[in-house]
Enzyme design. Structure first.
Site, PDB file in Angstrom:
ATOM      1  N   SER A 154      47.349   0.123 119.439  1.00  0.00           N
ATOM      2  CA  SER A 154      46.285  -0.324 119.455  1.00  0.00           C
ATOM      3  C   SER A 154      45.302   1.110 119.866  1.00  0.00           C
ATOM      4  O   SER A 154      44.055   0.990 119.590  1.00  0.00           O
ATOM      5  CB  SER A 154      45.770  -1.284 120.271  1.00  0.00           C
ATOM      6  OG  SER A 154      46.189  -0.990 121.694  1.00  0.00           O
ATOM      7  N   ASP A 411      39.000  -4.190 130.796  1.00  0.00           N
ATOM      8  CA  ASP A 411      39.936  -3.466 129.799  1.00  0.00           C
ATOM      9  C   ASP A 411      39.618  -2.042 130.152  1.00  0.00           C
ATOM     10  O   ASP A 411      38.841  -1.315 129.657  1.00  0.00           O
ATOM     11  CB  ASP A 411      39.774  -3.682 128.219  1.00  0.00           C
ATOM     12  CG  ASP A 411      40.691  -2.980 127.285  1.00  0.00           C
ATOM     13  OD1 ASP A 411      41.222  -2.134 127.951  1.00  0.00           O
ATOM     14  OD2 ASP A 411      40.858  -3.458 126.338  1.00  0.00           O
ATOM     15  N   HIS A 414      41.379   0.587 126.659  1.00  0.00           N
ATOM     16  CA  HIS A 414      41.111   0.888 125.296  1.00  0.00           C
ATOM     17  C   HIS A 414      39.492   1.823 125.616  1.00  0.00           C
ATOM     18  O   HIS A 414      39.084   1.442 126.712  1.00  0.00           O
ATOM     19  CB  HIS A 414      40.601  -0.236 124.495  1.00  0.00           C
ATOM     20  CG  HIS A 414      42.079  -0.776 123.983  1.00  0.00           C
ATOM     21  ND1 HIS A 414      42.417  -1.823 124.579  1.00  0.00           N
ATOM     22  CD2 HIS A 414      42.773  -0.554 123.093  1.00  0.00           C
ATOM     23  CE1 HIS A 414      43.761  -2.320 124.194  1.00  0.00           C
ATOM     24  NE2 HIS A 414      43.892  -1.318 123.153  1.00  0.00           N
TER      25      HIS A 414
END
Ligand SMILES: *[C@@H]1O[C@H](CO)[C@@H](O)[C@H](O)[C@H]1NC(C)=O
Ligand SMILES: *[C@@H]1O[C@H](CO)[C@@H](O)[C@H](O)[C@H]1NC(C)=O
Ligand SMILES: *[C@@H]1O[C@H](CO)[C@@H](O)[C@H](O)[C@H]1NC(C)=O
Ligand SMILES: *[C@@H]1O[C@H](CO)[C@@H](O)[C@H](O)[C@H]1NC(C)=O
Length: 437
Positions: A154, A411, A414
């Protein structure tokens, strides 16, 4: 490098001038429209429009020709990854969050409620040279009739989204398409119609086969890899012109990596045959073994004359604020500034053993040169650039309650876009446009 940058810019500027010149000529020679009437005027207008179309096409062709031959030079000897972050509101970001329709909600931090936007305004300045200014048209000319594919997890998808935004700004509406495939091949394909060029993302979080290979459904309790099996994925990479690989984040979920029993020996079972038994192998050992499998495939299957291969260094996390001296902090939440003081002891938890493993494997390439994109140390400074609580969880935007609870929901893996991955792509850009086509 300054000189060659200037050359490239001049080529573009000249093409622009030519366009201006033609416009001027046309103004001068055009008949006076007000005097005419009826069919004559219609005919004149038609001629006028045809002339305009021809002129525009000619100017576009001239620009394209100039871009095709433009070479941006970045000295091979310059270490692009040694440098510092410079606050630069003029040159950063390269695009605006609201101007890129292709950004997913996962990364649009401002739209998701982030208040400070300074994370978008830091530019990486190498110590010994300049990164070339990003020119989407120049890159698209290089990609004409070609495919650029990001392969990995990702974080590589994060970078792929950035690349789509970087190039799409110069493509008019209706001349670009984004297609997402769920169960086969490359999961996301951006297509620039007029260039017949693609910017693709292919999901393969461990590069080799694993039980987490479904791009949509991969929340499995035990991640298990088959470390010598790569063909099923790799058949989708054949004859791609630019390949950008990564693998890191998924290795961190456990100290040992689970490897299908028999070390992936087909005779002892594969995922296809429903095999489930595994052995646990020390993470760096398994990581190196996987990269060897990958390297062997690259060396045997890539034609270095037609394909350029990149390997992205590890993208770091920021989960331990004590590491940068913020004792009361919660993960990367509320961080609005990069780490300013680069101390040799900065330890944000990166597993540098895997970095060393990658270096060793990359040294073994003889036939195919692989460009290592060394983003780890410079990205470690960017504690301010993560999506934190301004993102999705299981496909839904975090609720205000969840946003207020960063300990559980932030998070810090990312990155917001525009943001740090744009810089990673500028490294790719520098290498792609500075090599002879
Ligand atoms: C379009 O791009 C594809 C993939 O790179 C290539 O195989 C094909 O030949 C190109 N088409 C034309 C008309 O050049
Ligand atoms: C995936 O499947 C679709 C249709 O089912 C097809 O059009 C597409 O070419 C496939 N993509 C790849 C990369 O195989
Ligand atoms: C690549 O090009 C060089 C020089 O043009 C040639 O000698 C070499 O055989 C080519 N390599 C492959 C794998 O085609
Ligand atoms: C520099 O970083 C260290 C952690 O590596 C931190 O403890 C210290 O407070 C920082 N100093 C300044 C002036 O920010």
């Amino acid at each position: 490098s300054a000189v060659s940058n200037a050359n490239a810019n001049t080529a573009g500027a000249n093409a622009g001038k030519e366009e201006e010149g033609q416009e001027k000529d046309r103004d001068v020679t055009l008949p006076n429209v007000t005097g005419g009437g009826g069919a004559e005027e219609a005919k004149r207008r038609e001629d006028e429009e045809a002339a305009e179309r021809a002129s525009t096409a000619k100017a576009a062709a001239a620009t394209a020709a100039a871009l095709r031959t433009a070479v941006v030079s970045v000295p091979e000897t310059c270490d692009l990854y040694r440098g510092s972050w410079v606050y630069d509101e003029v040159n950063a970001p390269v695009y605006k969050e609201t101007h890129c329709e292709f950004l997913t909600e996962q990364v649009t931090c401002m739209r998701n409620g982030r208040r400070d936007d300074s994370y978008q305004k830091w530019r990486w300045q190498p110590t010994d040279c300049d990164l070339p200014r990003f020119d989407a048209r120049l890159l698209l000319e290089r990609l004409r009739n070609k495919r650029l594919m990001f392969v990995g997890d990702s974080l590589n998808r994060n970078q792929w989204e950035s690349m789509v935004c970087l190039v799409q700004s110069v493509i008019p509406k209706g001349h670009k398409t984004l297609t997402k495939f769920v169960n086969n091949g490359s999961s996301n394909v951006f297509y620039a119609h007029d260039y017949n060029a693609t910017v693709e993302f292919y999901w393969a979080p461990f590069l080799v086969e694993s039980n987490s290979d479904n791009p949509k459904v991969h929340s499995v309790p035990d991640r298990v890899i088959q470390w010598h099996s790569i063909a099923k994925h790799a058949k989708n990479w054949v004859s791609v012109d630019y390949l950008v690989f990564n693998t890191y984040i998924w290795w961190l979920s456990a100290l040992d990596m689970k490897v299908l029993y028999g070390y992936g020996d087909r005779k002892k079972g594969s995922f296809d045959e429903g095999a489930t038994e595994y052995e646990e192998v020390d993470r760096p050992v398994a990581y190196s073994e996987v990269l060897k499998t990958w390297a062997k495939w690259v060396d045997r299957n890539i034609d270095p004359n037609s394909t350029t291969v990149f390997f992205m260094g590890m993208s770091p996390n920021h989960i331990t604020p004590e590491a940068w001296g913020n004792e009361g902090g919660i993960k990367c939440a509320m961080e609005t500034q990069p780490i300013a003081n680069r101390s040799a002891t900065l330890d944000v938890g990166t597993d540098w053993r895997l970095y060393a493993g990658a270096q060793d494997v990359l040294k073994t390439f003889r036939r195919v040169p692989v460009h290592f994109v060394d983003i780890t140390a410079l990205s470690e400074l960017r504690k301010d650039a993560h999506t934190s609580v301004h993102t999705l969880r299981q496909g839904k935007l975090l609720t205000p309650e969840q946003q207020a609870n960063p300990k559980t929901y932030a998070d810090c893996i990312h990155w917001c876009l525009p943001g740090l991955p744009d810089t990673w792509n500028q490294f790719l850009y520098a290498r792609i446009v500075s090599s002879a086509s």
